[in-house]
Design a protein around this motif. Sequence first.
Motif, PDB file in Angstrom:
ATOM      1  N   CYS A   1       3.436  10.381  -0.420  1.00 38.29           N
ATOM      2  CA  CYS A   1       4.310  10.188  -1.583  1.00 38.29           C
ATOM      3  C   CYS A   1       4.561  11.511  -2.298  1.00 38.29           C
ATOM      4  CB  CYS A   1       3.669   9.189  -2.557  1.00 38.29           C
ATOM      5  SG  CYS A   1       4.626   8.903  -4.049  1.00 38.29           S
TER       6      CYS A   1
ATOM      7  N   ASN B   1      -1.888  14.303  -5.836  1.00 37.95           N
ATOM      8  CA  ASN B   1      -2.373  14.330  -4.463  1.00 37.95           C
ATOM      9  C   ASN B   1      -2.592  15.780  -4.029  1.00 37.95           C
ATOM     10  OD1 ASN B   1       0.219  15.295  -3.884  1.00 37.95           O
ATOM     11  ND2 ASN B   1       0.936  13.350  -3.058  1.00 37.95           N
TER      12      ASN B   1
ATOM     13  N   ASN C   1       0.861   5.322   0.616  1.00 41.29           N
ATOM     14  CA  ASN C   1       0.135   6.471   1.144  1.00 41.29           C
ATOM     15  C   ASN C   1       0.244   7.607   0.117  1.00 41.29           C
ATOM     16  OD1 ASN C   1      -0.536   8.904   2.477  1.00 41.29           O
ATOM     17  ND2 ASN C   1      -0.055   7.985   4.448  1.00 41.29           N
ATOM     18  N   ARG C   2      -0.853   7.873  -0.594  1.00 43.70           N
ATOM     19  CA  ARG C   2      -0.864   8.880  -1.667  1.00 43.70           C
ATOM     20  C   ARG C   2      -0.459  10.261  -1.189  1.00 43.70           C
ATOM     21  NH1 ARG C   2      -3.178   9.003  -6.365  1.00 43.70           N
ATOM     22  NH2 ARG C   2      -4.022  11.073  -5.987  1.00 43.70           N
ATOM     23  N   GLU C   3      -0.883  10.634  -0.012  1.00 44.24           N
ATOM     24  CA  GLU C   3      -0.605  11.986   0.475  1.00 44.24           C
ATOM     25  C   GLU C   3       0.831  12.150   0.969  1.00 44.24           C
ATOM     26  OE1 GLU C   3      -2.662  14.355  -0.265  1.00 44.24           O
ATOM     27  OE2 GLU C   3      -3.917  12.770  -1.096  1.00 44.24           O
TER      28      GLU C   3
ATOM     29  N   ASP D   1       0.695   7.211 -10.758  1.00 43.71           N
ATOM     30  CA  ASP D   1      -0.743   7.470 -10.718  1.00 43.71           C
ATOM     31  C   ASP D   1      -0.965   8.888 -11.224  1.00 43.71           C
ATOM     32  OD1 ASP D   1      -3.384   7.017 -10.286  1.00 43.71           O
ATOM     33  OD2 ASP D   1      -3.281   7.071  -8.099  1.00 43.71           O
TER      34      ASP D   1
ATOM     35  N   SER E   1       2.290  13.700  -8.368  1.00 39.66           N
ATOM     36  CA  SER E   1       1.669  12.499  -8.919  1.00 39.66           C
ATOM     37  C   SER E   1       2.313  11.315  -8.216  1.00 39.66           C
ATOM     38  CB  SER E   1       1.907  12.406 -10.428  1.00 39.66           C
ATOM     39  OG  SER E   1       1.214  13.420 -11.099  1.00 39.66           O
ATOM     40  N   PRO E   2       1.599  10.680  -7.301  1.00 33.34           N
ATOM     41  CA  PRO E   2       2.203   9.612  -6.501  1.00 33.34           C
ATOM     42  C   PRO E   2       2.341   8.301  -7.267  1.00 33.34           C
ATOM     43  CG  PRO E   2      -0.086   9.861  -5.929  1.00 33.34           C
ATOM     44  CD  PRO E   2       0.218  10.938  -6.927  1.00 33.34           C
TER      45      PRO E   2
ATOM     46  N   ARG F   1       1.695   4.199  -7.631  1.00 36.14           N
ATOM     47  CA  ARG F   1       0.506   3.376  -7.405  1.00 36.14           C
ATOM     48  C   ARG F   1       0.875   1.916  -7.627  1.00 36.14           C
ATOM     49  NH1 ARG F   1      -3.833   1.230 -10.446  1.00 36.14           N
ATOM     50  NH2 ARG F   1      -2.881   1.904 -12.381  1.00 36.14           N
TER      51      ARG F   1
ATOM     52  N   GLY G   1       6.372  11.571  -5.248  1.00 38.56           N
ATOM     53  CA  GLY G   1       6.604  11.299  -6.658  1.00 38.56           C
ATOM     54  C   GLY G   1       8.057  11.227  -7.078  1.00 38.56           C
TER      55      GLY G   1
ATOM     56  N   THR H   1       0.868  -1.178   0.000  1.00 37.31           N
ATOM     57  CA  THR H   1       0.000   0.000   0.000  1.00 37.31           C
ATOM     58  C   THR H   1       0.901   1.222   0.000  1.00 37.31           C
ATOM     59  OG1 THR H   1      -0.167   0.032   2.407  1.00 37.31           O
ATOM     60  CG2 THR H   1      -1.894  -1.140   1.228  1.00 37.31           C
TER      61      THR H   1
END
Length: 112
Positions: free
Chosen positions: A49, A71, A45-47, A67, A76-77, A79, A51, A43
């Motif tokens: 990351c 965010n 964490n998008r917030e 992705d 752009s994180p 995925r 990039g 997993t």
Amino acid sequence: IWDFLQRHLQMDLGLFTSTSSFISPQNYGHGIMTKKTKKGKITINRERCKGCYMCVETCPNDMIEVDEPPNKKGYSPARFKENVSEGEKGCIACAQCATVCPEVAIEVYRAQ
């Protein structure tokens, strides 16, 4: 102790085949192989990351991609590819991605 020896044989002697099968020392040269399957999931964490995509470059099975939607910080994180296509190995839970992530945004899960 057998797991310890398997890991060191894998790293030091390279006795794993391309199909992730392990040739045990007792059966080496006799053509008897035991299947070593290891599946995993990560997993991200998008917030958290930012990039840098170090994980994308590090993943040995190309299971991490960029992705597109940014965010909240505008990055752009990375995925995780949930679906494995035909011929792909999938995540092996090696944790290389989590190790190189400077933001500690990746958690690795191994299937039992």
